[in-house]
Design a protein around this motif. Structure first.
Motif, PDB file in Angstrom:
ATOM      1  N   ILE A 365       0.693  -0.858   0.000  1.00  0.00           N
ATOM      2  CA  ILE A 365       0.295   0.330   0.454  1.00  0.00           C
ATOM      3  C   ILE A 365       0.950   1.153  -0.028  1.00  0.00           C
ATOM      4  N   PRO A 366       1.031   2.166  -1.213  1.00  0.00           N
ATOM      5  CA  PRO A 366       1.304   3.631  -1.241  1.00  0.00           C
ATOM      6  C   PRO A 366       1.463   3.938   0.098  1.00  0.00           C
ATOM      7  N   VAL A 367       2.540   4.981   0.300  1.00  0.00           N
ATOM      8  CA  VAL A 367       2.137   5.998   1.599  1.00  0.00           C
ATOM      9  C   VAL A 367       2.212   7.479   0.989  1.00  0.00           C
ATOM     10  N   LEU A 368       1.847   7.729  -0.692  1.00  0.00           N
ATOM     11  CA  LEU A 368       2.378   9.083  -1.234  1.00  0.00           C
ATOM     12  C   LEU A 368       0.785   9.562  -0.826  1.00  0.00           C
ATOM     13  N   ASP A 369       0.338  10.978  -0.778  1.00  0.00           N
ATOM     14  CA  ASP A 369      -0.882  11.542  -0.791  1.00  0.00           C
ATOM     15  C   ASP A 369      -1.907  11.560  -2.330  1.00  0.00           C
ATOM     16  N   ASN A 370      -2.615  10.864  -2.498  1.00  0.00           N
ATOM     17  CA  ASN A 370      -2.802  10.816  -3.919  1.00  0.00           C
ATOM     18  C   ASN A 370      -2.965  12.370  -4.190  1.00  0.00           C
ATOM     19  N   SER A 371      -3.408  13.587  -3.811  1.00  0.00           N
ATOM     20  CA  SER A 371      -4.731  14.450  -4.038  1.00  0.00           C
ATOM     21  C   SER A 371      -2.834  15.345  -4.812  1.00  0.00           C
ATOM     22  N   LYS A 372      -2.076  15.011  -4.198  1.00  0.00           N
ATOM     23  CA  LYS A 372      -0.695  15.733  -4.274  1.00  0.00           C
ATOM     24  C   LYS A 372       0.457  15.225  -5.545  1.00  0.00           C
ATOM     25  N   LEU A 373      -0.501  14.597  -6.997  1.00  0.00           N
ATOM     26  CA  LEU A 373       0.231  13.620  -7.358  1.00  0.00           C
ATOM     27  C   LEU A 373      -0.552  13.998  -8.886  1.00  0.00           C
ATOM     28  N   SER A 374      -0.007  14.226  -9.797  1.00  0.00           N
ATOM     29  CA  SER A 374      -0.090  14.979 -11.459  1.00  0.00           C
ATOM     30  C   SER A 374      -1.336  13.473 -11.666  1.00  0.00           C
ATOM     31  N   ARG A 375      -1.699  14.733 -12.533  1.00  0.00           N
ATOM     32  CA  ARG A 375      -2.263  13.542 -13.402  1.00  0.00           C
ATOM     33  C   ARG A 375      -2.027  11.982 -14.398  1.00  0.00           C
ATOM     34  N   GLU A 376      -0.246  11.854 -14.531  1.00  0.00           N
ATOM     35  CA  GLU A 376      -0.150  10.770 -14.591  1.00  0.00           C
ATOM     36  C   GLU A 376       0.396  10.068 -13.870  1.00  0.00           C
ATOM     37  N   GLN A 377       1.020  10.659 -13.114  1.00  0.00           N
ATOM     38  CA  GLN A 377       1.416   9.516 -11.631  1.00  0.00           C
ATOM     39  C   GLN A 377       0.425   8.326 -11.389  1.00  0.00           C
ATOM     40  N   LYS A 378      -0.984   9.243 -11.104  1.00  0.00           N
ATOM     41  CA  LYS A 378      -2.268   8.705 -10.572  1.00  0.00           C
ATOM     42  C   LYS A 378      -2.745   7.450 -11.610  1.00  0.00           C
ATOM     43  N   GLU A 379      -2.677   7.470 -12.516  1.00  0.00           N
ATOM     44  CA  GLU A 379      -2.323   6.516 -13.386  1.00  0.00           C
ATOM     45  C   GLU A 379      -1.678   5.791 -13.292  1.00  0.00           C
ATOM     46  N   ALA A 380      -0.678   5.998 -12.826  1.00  0.00           N
ATOM     47  CA  ALA A 380       0.481   4.104 -12.672  1.00  0.00           C
ATOM     48  C   ALA A 380       0.253   3.568 -11.575  1.00  0.00           C
ATOM     49  N   PHE A 381      -1.017   4.434 -10.189  1.00  0.00           N
ATOM     50  CA  PHE A 381      -0.748   3.738  -9.829  1.00  0.00           C
ATOM     51  C   PHE A 381      -2.332   3.425 -10.136  1.00  0.00           C
ATOM     52  N   ASP A 382      -3.277   4.329 -10.500  1.00  0.00           N
ATOM     53  CA  ASP A 382      -4.707   3.267 -10.775  1.00  0.00           C
ATOM     54  C   ASP A 382      -4.126   2.337 -11.486  1.00  0.00           C
ATOM     55  N   GLN A 383      -3.866   2.378 -12.589  1.00  0.00           N
ATOM     56  CA  GLN A 383      -3.499   0.907 -13.977  1.00  0.00           C
ATOM     57  C   GLN A 383      -2.959  -0.405 -13.167  1.00  0.00           C
ATOM     58  N   VAL A 384      -2.021  -0.596 -11.725  1.00  0.00           N
ATOM     59  CA  VAL A 384      -2.268  -1.406 -10.953  1.00  0.00           C
ATOM     60  C   VAL A 384      -3.491  -2.177 -11.319  1.00  0.00           C
ATOM     61  N   ASP A 385      -2.690  -3.557 -10.919  1.00  0.00           N
ATOM     62  CA  ASP A 385      -3.775  -4.819 -11.248  1.00  0.00           C
ATOM     63  C   ASP A 385      -3.183  -5.486  -9.844  1.00  0.00           C
TER      64      ASP A 385
END
Length: 423
Positions: A365-385
């Motif tokens: 489970i990541p420790v980063l604040d999702n609201s501080k990520l860029s759209r591309e960075q969020k996509e990298a996490f969202d795409q994880v299966d």
């Protein structure tokens, strides 16, 4: 660091524009604004140069990372993926040293007492009572976390997952590494019902006698399971600020201890003995000796299914009232011989790229604040299966319960040994 530089330049530009709009003579306010803008710029430059200087100082050095070495998949990731990134980006060689935390702190204490200023330990994987003890005995370097660019840019500094470690103030002496949360595991082809409360678990244990157990305390996972039972039966709020007095704690947890004693006759080996560790219980579950498993590795079930250790019908689940979650951290030894290298390594561990890779590769489970990520960075996490047999992250975290103070954990482990073990 771009954000800080941009802010500083903006402040300078505003000050210059105010001066340009005047009649050539600076008013008192204009002078003050120009001075403040210069201070902001100087501070931003100093901060940028400071971390750049750390990277330069760390170039060509070795950073030792001491921590538990019982997870082979994690070991491979640290040795191959993370070590390669550190070498390529910073010319830093990472040296992983597998060792139990008690041994680590014993070695660190010995080196400090011997006056060794360039100790062998740089980074430490740590949390809970071990962190509290190390910090209170001046064995850790800090505060350092707020000096890390990635901590400033991607971590929520107000989150209790970052400010508290088992309810103990961190105060910048460690940085988050990954989140954990306890889940239960069963093979739905063997036990279709998944007990989602302490009461349902009691019925489950009676239905499958001698096929359920948990690791003997003070095993980390076994201890968390017992605390979760305490939360289920006694509630958790009262423990968050409870005095660390053994008899006070004993009285508060007695209903849960009575519950656990009731389970004993139906447990594996009739509760006379318990598995010595979580890995032992995991092997018993994989071999079919028991029908219930538990882990702090919330998405580990998917990894075990993919590796063939668990069947395709294995499923992780949690109690309806929630399960205990915590964060594990990275600290720096007070007498580290390479504090600069340790800070650069910890900063890199907090990068969105590394956190996303850990999420995808090891399902941490990541420790980063999702609201501080860029759209591309969020996509990298969202795409994880997350794989098979896991609890969706939103559901998992919505039932995340806080850890109780570390000093209470030790007392509960003692009370369990006295009131439950072998009873």
């Amino acid at each position: 660091m771009k954000k800080r530089i941009s802010a500083a330049l903006l402040a300078m530009a505003m000050a210059l524009s105010i001066t340009a709009c005047g009649n050539g003579e600076k008013t008192k306010d204009e002078t003050t604004q120009a001075t403040e803008a210069a201070k902001v710029t100087d501070a931003a430059k100093a901060e940028e140069v400071s971390f750049d200087s750390l990277k330069e100082e760390a170039k060509g050095t070795v950073v030792t990372f001491y921590g538990w070495g019982g997870d082979e998949k994690l070991n491979q990731w640290l040795d191959n993926t993370f070590a390669s990134v550190m070498k390529e980006k910073y010319d830093i060689t990472m040296e992983r040293v597998p060792m139990d935390i008690d041994q680590i702190l014993s070695q660190l204490s010995g080196e400090i007492q011997a006056g060794e200023k360039d100790g062998t330990i740089d980074m430490i994987w740590i949390n809970g009572e071990n962190f509290r003890s190390a910090k209170e005995n001046n064995m850790l370097y800090g505060p350092f976390a707020d000096q890390l660019p990635n901590f400033q840019d991607y971590i929520d500094p107000q989150s209790e997952d970052v400010t508290l470690d088992f309810a103990y103030p961190i105060e910048g002496f460690e940085a988050p590494y990954g989140k954990a949360q306890i889940v239960l595991i069963a093979d739905t082809a063997v036990t279709p019902e998944l007990p989602e409360s302490a009461e349902a678990l009691k019925e489950f244990v009676r239905k499958y006698p001698q096929k359920v157990t948990y690791p003997a305390l003070p095993d980390f996972t076994g201890s968390a399971f017992v605390r979760n039972i305490i939360y289920e039966i006694c509630g958790y709020e009262q423990f968050l600020d409870m005095e660390a007095d053994k008899e006070t704690v004993r009285a508060a947890v007695e209903p849960a201890m009575a519950y656990l004693r009731e389970l004993n006759p139906y447990l594996w080996n009739e509760g006379k003995t318990f598995p010595d560790s979580a890995p032992t219980l995991d092997n018993m579950f994989s071999d079919g000796e028991v029908v219930l498993n538990m882990t702090y590795d919330a998405y580990g079930t998917a990894v075990k299914i993919a590796d063939g250790a668990y069947t395709e019908t294995t499923q992780s689940f949690q109690f309806d009232k929630g399960t205990i979650g915590n964060t594990n951290f990275m600290a720096i030894a007070a007498n580290s011989g390479n504090k600069a290298g340790a800070m650069v390594a910890i900063n890199e561990m907090l990068s969105p790229e590394i956190q996303a890779d850990r999420y995808e590769t090891m399902k941490v489970i990541p420790v980063l604040d999702n609201s501080k990520l860029s759209r591309e960075q969020k996509e990298a996490f969202d795409q994880v299966d997350l794989g098979k047999g896991t609890i969706p992250q939103d559901e998992l975290l919505s039932k995340r319960l806080p850890e109780m103070p570390a000093q209470l954990v030790v007392l509960i482990e003692e009370i369990w040994a006295e009131e439950v073990a072998g009873k």
